[in-house]
Design an enzyme around this catalytic site. Structure first.
Site, PDB file in Angstrom:
ATOM      1  N   ILE A 489      13.777  13.436  10.548  1.00 54.97           N
ATOM      2  CA  ILE A 489      13.302  14.792  10.166  1.00 54.97           C
ATOM      3  C   ILE A 489      14.273  15.785  10.079  1.00 54.97           C
ATOM      4  O   ILE A 489      14.430  15.860  10.921  1.00 54.97           O
ATOM      5  CB  ILE A 489      10.875  14.467  10.492  1.00 54.97           C
ATOM      6  CG1 ILE A 489      10.831  13.722  10.414  1.00 54.97           C
ATOM      7  CG2 ILE A 489      11.203  16.757  10.767  1.00 54.97           C
ATOM      8  CD1 ILE A 489       9.500  14.158  11.354  1.00 54.97           C
ATOM      9  N   VAL A 490      14.152  16.404   8.931  1.00 53.40           N
ATOM     10  CA  VAL A 490      15.671  16.961   8.415  1.00 53.40           C
ATOM     11  C   VAL A 490      15.068  18.853   8.692  1.00 53.40           C
ATOM     12  O   VAL A 490      15.687  19.315  10.166  1.00 53.40           O
ATOM     13  CB  VAL A 490      16.323  16.987   7.786  1.00 53.40           C
ATOM     14  CG1 VAL A 490      17.681  17.597   6.883  1.00 53.40           C
ATOM     15  CG2 VAL A 490      16.617  14.649   8.114  1.00 53.40           C
ATOM     16  N   LEU A 524      12.391  10.015  14.418  1.00 47.52           N
ATOM     17  CA  LEU A 524      13.700  10.834  14.851  1.00 47.52           C
ATOM     18  C   LEU A 524      13.322  11.959  14.516  1.00 47.52           C
ATOM     19  O   LEU A 524      13.935  12.160  13.185  1.00 47.52           O
ATOM     20  CB  LEU A 524      14.548  10.286  15.441  1.00 47.52           C
ATOM     21  CG  LEU A 524      14.809   8.598  16.117  1.00 47.52           C
ATOM     22  CD1 LEU A 524      16.101   8.307  16.201  1.00 47.52           C
ATOM     23  CD2 LEU A 524      13.555   8.980  17.612  1.00 47.52           C
ATOM     24  N   TYR A 558      22.316  18.075  16.143  1.00 47.34           N
ATOM     25  CA  TYR A 558      22.080  19.664  16.561  1.00 47.34           C
ATOM     26  C   TYR A 558      22.138  20.005  18.077  1.00 47.34           C
ATOM     27  O   TYR A 558      22.079  19.577  18.317  1.00 47.34           O
ATOM     28  CB  TYR A 558      20.816  19.645  15.608  1.00 47.34           C
ATOM     29  CG  TYR A 558      20.592  19.701  14.055  1.00 47.34           C
ATOM     30  CD1 TYR A 558      21.185  19.902  13.319  1.00 47.34           C
ATOM     31  CD2 TYR A 558      19.800  18.057  13.539  1.00 47.34           C
ATOM     32  CE1 TYR A 558      21.393  19.790  11.862  1.00 47.34           C
ATOM     33  CE2 TYR A 558      20.009  18.012  12.803  1.00 47.34           C
ATOM     34  CZ  TYR A 558      20.248  18.882  11.515  1.00 47.34           C
ATOM     35  OH  TYR A 558      20.766  18.890  10.526  1.00 47.34           O
TER      36      TYR A 558
HETATM   37  N1  ACO Z   1       5.436  26.598  19.370  1.00 45.74           N
HETATM   38  C1  ACO Z   1       4.562  26.083  19.457  1.00 45.74           C
HETATM   39  N2  ACO Z   1       3.279  25.315  18.834  1.00 45.74           N
HETATM   40  C2  ACO Z   1       3.167  25.803  18.426  1.00 45.74           C
HETATM   41  C3  ACO Z   1       4.183  25.860  17.026  1.00 45.74           C
HETATM   42  C4  ACO Z   1       5.720  27.118  18.106  1.00 45.74           C
HETATM   43  N3  ACO Z   1       6.374  27.066  17.540  1.00 45.74           N
HETATM   44  N4  ACO Z   1       3.828  26.679  16.589  1.00 45.74           N
HETATM   45  C5  ACO Z   1       3.057  26.173  15.637  1.00 45.74           C
HETATM   46  N5  ACO Z   1       2.661  25.463  16.801  1.00 45.74           N
HETATM   47  C6  ACO Z   1       0.951  24.894  17.365  1.00 45.74           C
HETATM   48  C7  ACO Z   1       0.266  25.810  16.538  1.00 45.74           C
HETATM   49  O1  ACO Z   1      -0.162  26.528  17.852  1.00 45.74           O
HETATM   50  C8  ACO Z   1      -1.133  24.262  16.821  1.00 45.74           C
HETATM   51  O2  ACO Z   1      -1.563  24.485  17.939  1.00 45.74           O
HETATM   52  P1  ACO Z   1      -2.941  24.042  18.241  1.00 45.74           P
HETATM   53  O3  ACO Z   1      -3.534  22.868  17.130  1.00 45.74           O
HETATM   54  O4  ACO Z   1      -3.282  23.522  19.365  1.00 45.74           O
HETATM   55  O5  ACO Z   1      -3.527  25.800  17.730  1.00 45.74           O
HETATM   56  C9  ACO Z   1      -0.400  23.557  16.560  1.00 45.74           C
HETATM   57  O6  ACO Z   1       1.371  23.384  16.883  1.00 45.74           O
HETATM   58  C10 ACO Z   1      -0.010  22.876  15.243  1.00 45.74           C
HETATM   59  O7  ACO Z   1      -0.069  24.219  14.237  1.00 45.74           O
HETATM   60  P2  ACO Z   1       0.077  23.985  12.360  1.00 45.74           P
HETATM   61  O8  ACO Z   1      -1.209  25.052  11.716  1.00 45.74           O
HETATM   62  O9  ACO Z   1      -0.679  22.433  12.302  1.00 45.74           O
HETATM   63  O10 ACO Z   1       0.833  24.096  12.002  1.00 45.74           O
HETATM   64  P3  ACO Z   1       2.134  25.125  11.349  1.00 45.74           P
HETATM   65  O11 ACO Z   1       1.386  25.453  10.233  1.00 45.74           O
HETATM   66  O12 ACO Z   1       2.010  26.820  11.758  1.00 45.74           O
HETATM   67  O13 ACO Z   1       3.241  24.522  11.090  1.00 45.74           O
HETATM   68  C11 ACO Z   1       4.903  24.832  11.968  1.00 45.74           C
HETATM   69  C12 ACO Z   1       4.207  24.423  12.644  1.00 45.74           C
HETATM   70  C13 ACO Z   1       6.201  23.983  10.939  1.00 45.74           C
HETATM   71  C14 ACO Z   1       6.257  24.432  13.958  1.00 45.74           C
HETATM   72  C15 ACO Z   1       5.347  26.554  12.055  1.00 45.74           C
HETATM   73  O14 ACO Z   1       4.785  26.782  12.999  1.00 45.74           O
HETATM   74  C16 ACO Z   1       6.612  26.198  11.088  1.00 45.74           C
HETATM   75  O15 ACO Z   1       7.394  26.658  10.123  1.00 45.74           O
HETATM   76  N6  ACO Z   1       7.923  27.175  12.271  1.00 45.74           N
HETATM   77  C17 ACO Z   1       9.058  28.699  11.925  1.00 45.74           C
HETATM   78  C18 ACO Z   1       9.929  26.630  11.491  1.00 45.74           C
HETATM   79  C19 ACO Z   1      10.155  26.105  12.912  1.00 45.74           C
HETATM   80  O16 ACO Z   1      10.664  26.655  13.777  1.00 45.74           O
HETATM   81  N7  ACO Z   1      10.114  24.728  12.248  1.00 45.74           N
HETATM   82  C20 ACO Z   1      10.567  23.623  12.932  1.00 45.74           C
HETATM   83  C21 ACO Z   1      11.735  23.664  13.573  1.00 45.74           C
HETATM   84  S1  ACO Z   1      12.767  22.243  14.420  1.00 45.74           S
HETATM   85  C22 ACO Z   1      12.720  21.329  12.940  1.00 45.74           C
HETATM   86  O17 ACO Z   1      12.453  21.607  11.499  1.00 45.74           O
HETATM   87  C23 ACO Z   1      13.490  19.976  13.110  1.00 45.74           C
END
Ligand code: ACO
Length: 748
Positions: A489-490, A524, A558
């Site tokens: 997963i990128v 991963l 990374y």
């Molecule tokens: N830290 C901890 N918990 C989190 C985070 C976070 N940064 N983001 C979401 N969650 C939790 C939510 O509170 C929720 O928990 P709950 O079910 O207990 O309430 C759960 O994760 C899932 O929430 P969703 O609403 O399904 O997720 P969302 O639509 O908010 O998407 C995502 C999650 C993709 C991480 C979004 O917050 C985002 O785009 N964040 C910024 C970009 C980012 O950090 N991406 C990941 C980078 S790593 C990579 O890409 C490999």
């Protein structure tokens, strides 16, 4: 004379897909159904004919008993019948004095063994005679060498059973079923696996399709091994031939020769046979459906022309996939957590209404709650599919519930897209890729924009995109490494104003299902520090299951990020999982409430002891069972008397050899225990038990256990607790219960 069973193909009848009579002797219409009907008529005629006629018929297949030394294997008339025999030809009844053309002994000499045989047995033997004659014709007419050989073996087998007046028993190394799970089980698993989330009516349609499909297989004519060799030269020829032979012996020929035991193809064969017929069968069925579309009744048209092709394509994927869970022996075990849900989305049924056939066949958890109770409880729980659009989600809704409902209503869509060098993606896809590049760039500010662009547009990468109102609002960019057994997963992001609405979870669930379909079961990713929480909630962990050698040099490294992995379970329909769990919780809650209501009930006290009763069975105490108490003796009752005998014998042997068994080896002697027989009304000892065992007195485990228990109870009643005997009884009793638990006679 009947035609031999031949290779043909089922047709689509006017009432929808129905099994048709396979062609016989290449003559369509005069097929198996007709053939077997004709044999049935002939059998009926013969069975109602006079006894001399029957004897003549059986004499032909009976050895000569004259003088005890005649070698003649069957009476032959002076006026020989044509070869092959013409069963429908009327011949004049012969008398028992008529000499045999071969050995000159009379017909009577050939049938002396039938003198006192009942009419019923005579009729059974005559049935085999007609099957023998039918097979004889088949052997003559059949051109395929493999098939001919099987017909001939069956012919010999049936002849032998007439001679020996036995039941035709196929002597094979293996007996049916030949593969587990069976085709029927696999297809039922498929329906549960793929369609259990559908509303009741649609699920009913799918079940109808499954039934139709299974029916088709049961009447499908397999191609001969040589035909198959020509069509698929690299296939496992020996394996196919073995299955073909089994199919002829157990399924096909018994359709015509009912003296042979008949089995359904779908019940005794599994995926291997299905794989060898599926592609051809699918093609032919669809072709026939197209050809006969005008003849189909209107109510069947959509089912056959629209749903059936889709059903077959989806099933085909599972039939040929290497990791489809529907063929796993423990699919049901893996799927059982979903079981209440499967029922839940089923038909809303009044508790009194009988179950549907399919539902009856559904798996049961061993020792679990009665079906009626589950139905009753489920009738009180709302079908998730029936939640009105406007209803507000409760505070305890699963994270992805809103997203799932939006998808169902068409508000959001999920698409796996990517750039391609071979084929220029259409404009819409290119726009979405640009949209994804934008979302990732905004949400992952530490990543260089150019780098994101390069990967999103790289043809080796794909992105699961989340579209709302035609616009990209989130996505997961990934790269699959099928040879390494994982996907990287990128990037993963949801646009800021749409976060924490469950989209991230639903995206990941879709990605999981996509990968199960493509048989990659490991993810991963290098997770950002801030995203570790999100990935954990999606089932990721820092404990990586993929061996390092599999991913080092493949996955991008990374700095400052944490490597996390997630192993997928192919039995789980991830996008439905939280609904399933939620419903299960509701069901269990209701069941607990019911149980508690029962337990809280206050029963009147027991008065029997006042009346002088000294002991009562525990199970007779009112309310004891409701608390969850089970009798200790509950366990497996061995049905097979020999198995029970040998199990009890072993246990008794162990008990007798125990160091504390010495006081109980023989009946208590009056001289050694004064007044014993006044105190103990029902004495028992190990010697008496051995005799009872030998005489097969112990027809149930309970009888055996009761006698053994009596030894210990008697001992404790007669002797004081500090005595050696008393202690021996306690120790031996403990040992005895260990042994019967080990033998599975009572629950551990
Ligand atoms: N830290 C901890 N918990 C989190 C985070 C976070 N940064 N983001 C979401 N969650 C939790 C939510 O509170 C929720 O928990 P709950 O079910 O207990 O309430 C759960 O994760 C899932 O929430 P969703 O609403 O399904 O997720 P969302 O639509 O908010 O998407 C995502 C999650 C993709 C991480 C979004 O917050 C985002 O785009 N964040 C910024 C970009 C980012 O950090 N991406 C990941 C980078 S790593 C990579 O890409 C490999």
């Amino acid at each position: 004379m009947s035609d031999p069973p031949l290779q043909g193909s089922p047709a689509i009848g006017a009432a929808g897909l129905v099994p048709a009579a396979p062609g016989a002797g290449g003559t369509e219409g005069s097929g198996a159904a007709g053939g077997s009907a004709r044999i049935a008529v002939k059998k009926a005629q013969l069975r109602s004919s006079p006894r001399p006629k029957k004897l003549e018929k059986l004499g032909v297949y009976s050895s000569c008993k004259a003088e005890g030394a005649c070698k003649c294997n069957g009476w032959k008339s002076q006026n020989p019948p044509p070869t092959p025999p013409q069963t429908d030809q009327q011949s004049n009844a012969v008398n028992l004095q008529e000499p045999c053309r071969s050995c000159s002994h009379t017909l009577g000499d050939h049938v002396t063994h039938l003198e006192n045989v009942s009419e019923e047995e005579m009729n059974r033997l005559l049935g085999i005679v007609l099957d023998v004659e039918y097979l004889y014709t088949c052997v003559h007419k059949e051109e395929d060498a493999d098939t001919k050989q099987v017909y001939f073996s069956l012919f010999k087998l049936l002849r032998k059973s007439i001679l020996q007046m036995g039941k035709p028993m196929l002597e094979a190394q293996e007996s049916p079923p030949f593969e587990k799970p069976s085709i029927e089980q696999g297809v039922n698993n498929f329906v549960q696996y793929k369609f259990s989330h559908l509303p009741s009516k649609e699920r009913q349609t799918i079940m109808e399709l499954a039934k139709m499909f299974l029916n088709q297989i049961n009447y499908w004519q397999l191609e001969t091994p040589s035909q198959r060799r020509q069509r698929v030269p690299n296939d496992d020829a020996a394996g196919y031939k073995a299955n073909y032979t089994r199919w002829l012996c157990y399924c096909n020929v018994p359709q015509f020769c009912d003296s042979l035991p008949r089995y359904e193809t779908t019940q005794i064969f599994g995926r291997t046979l299905l794989r060898s017929v599926f592609t051809v069968m699918r093609k032919q069925l669809l072709e026939q459906a197209r050809q006969e579309k005008d003849k189909l009744p209107p109510e069947k048209r959509t089912l056959i022309l629209t749903h059936f092709p889709k059903f077959l394509s989806m099933l085909e994927e599972e039939v040929y996939s290497h990791s489809s869970p529907i063929w796993s022996q423990d699919f049901l075990a893996g799927y059982l957590p979903l079981y209440p849900y499967v029922l839940l989305v089923g038909e809303k049924r009044k508790p009194t209404e009988p179950l549907h056939h399919e539902e009856n066949k559904r798996p049961r958890v061993v020792g679990d709650i009665p079906m009626d109770l589950i139905n009753e409880v489920m009738a009180t729980i709302t079908d998730p599919a029936a939640i009105p659009e406007t209803s507000l989600l409760s505070a305890h809704s699963a994270r992805d519930e809103a997203a799932r409902l939006e998808e169902r209503r068409g508000v959001i869509e999920f698409h796996v897209i990517g750039n391609s060098l071979n084929q220029k993606p259409n404009k819409r896809i290119l726009m979405w890729l640009v949209g994804l590049q934008n979302v990732f760039s905004h949400q992952l500010p530490r990543m260089p924009k150019e780098y994101i662009t390069r990967l999103v547009f790289d043809p080796k990468h794909k992105t699961l995109s989340l579209i709302k109102d035609g616009r990209v609002i989130g996505g997961i960019c990934f790269r699959m490494f099928p040879s390494q057994g994982f996907t990287e997963i990128v990037f993963c992001a949801v646009t800021s104003n749409e976060q924490v609405k469950g989209y991230g979870t639903h995206l990941m669930n879709h990605l999981k299902e996509y990968h199960i379909k493509h048989e990659i079961l490991n993810f991963l990713t290098y997770a950002d520090e801030y995203a570790i929480g999100y990935f954990k909630k999606q089932g990721f962990s820092k404990d990586i299951k993929v061996p390092k050698a599999k991913y080092v040099g493949y996955i991008k490294d990374y700095e400052g990020a944490t490597l996390m992995g997630c192993e997928l379970n192919p039995s789980i329909p991830y996008t439905e999982f939280s609904v399933i769990i939620k419903k299960q919780k509701e069901i269990i809650k209701k069941l607990i409430e019911r149980k508690q209501a029962q337990i809280r009930k206050v029963y009147p006290g027991l008065s029997c002891f006042k009346d002088g009763v000294r002991q009562i069975p525990i199970e007779s105490i009112p309310g004891i069972r409701e608390t969850g108490w089970k009798p200790v003796g509950k366990g497996k009752e061995l049905k097979d008397p020999d198995q029970l005998y040998s199990t009890l014998k072993t246990i008794l042997q162990h008990v007798k050899s125990h160091q504390n068994a010495w006081p109980f080896m023989e009946p208590v002697k009056k001289t050694e225990a004064p007044g014993y027989y006044q105190v103990i009304r029902f004495p028992m000892d190990l010697k008496t038990m051995s005799e009872r065992l030998k005489s097969r007195y112990y027809t149930t485990r309970k009888l055996f256990m009761a006698d053994m228990q009596r030894i210990f109870t008697n001992c404790r009643e007669y002797n004081p607790p500090e005595s050696e005997y008393y202690k021996c009884a306690n120790l031996l009793e403990k040992f005895f219960y260990t042994k019967i638990k080990e033998a599975g006679l009572i629950e551990k």
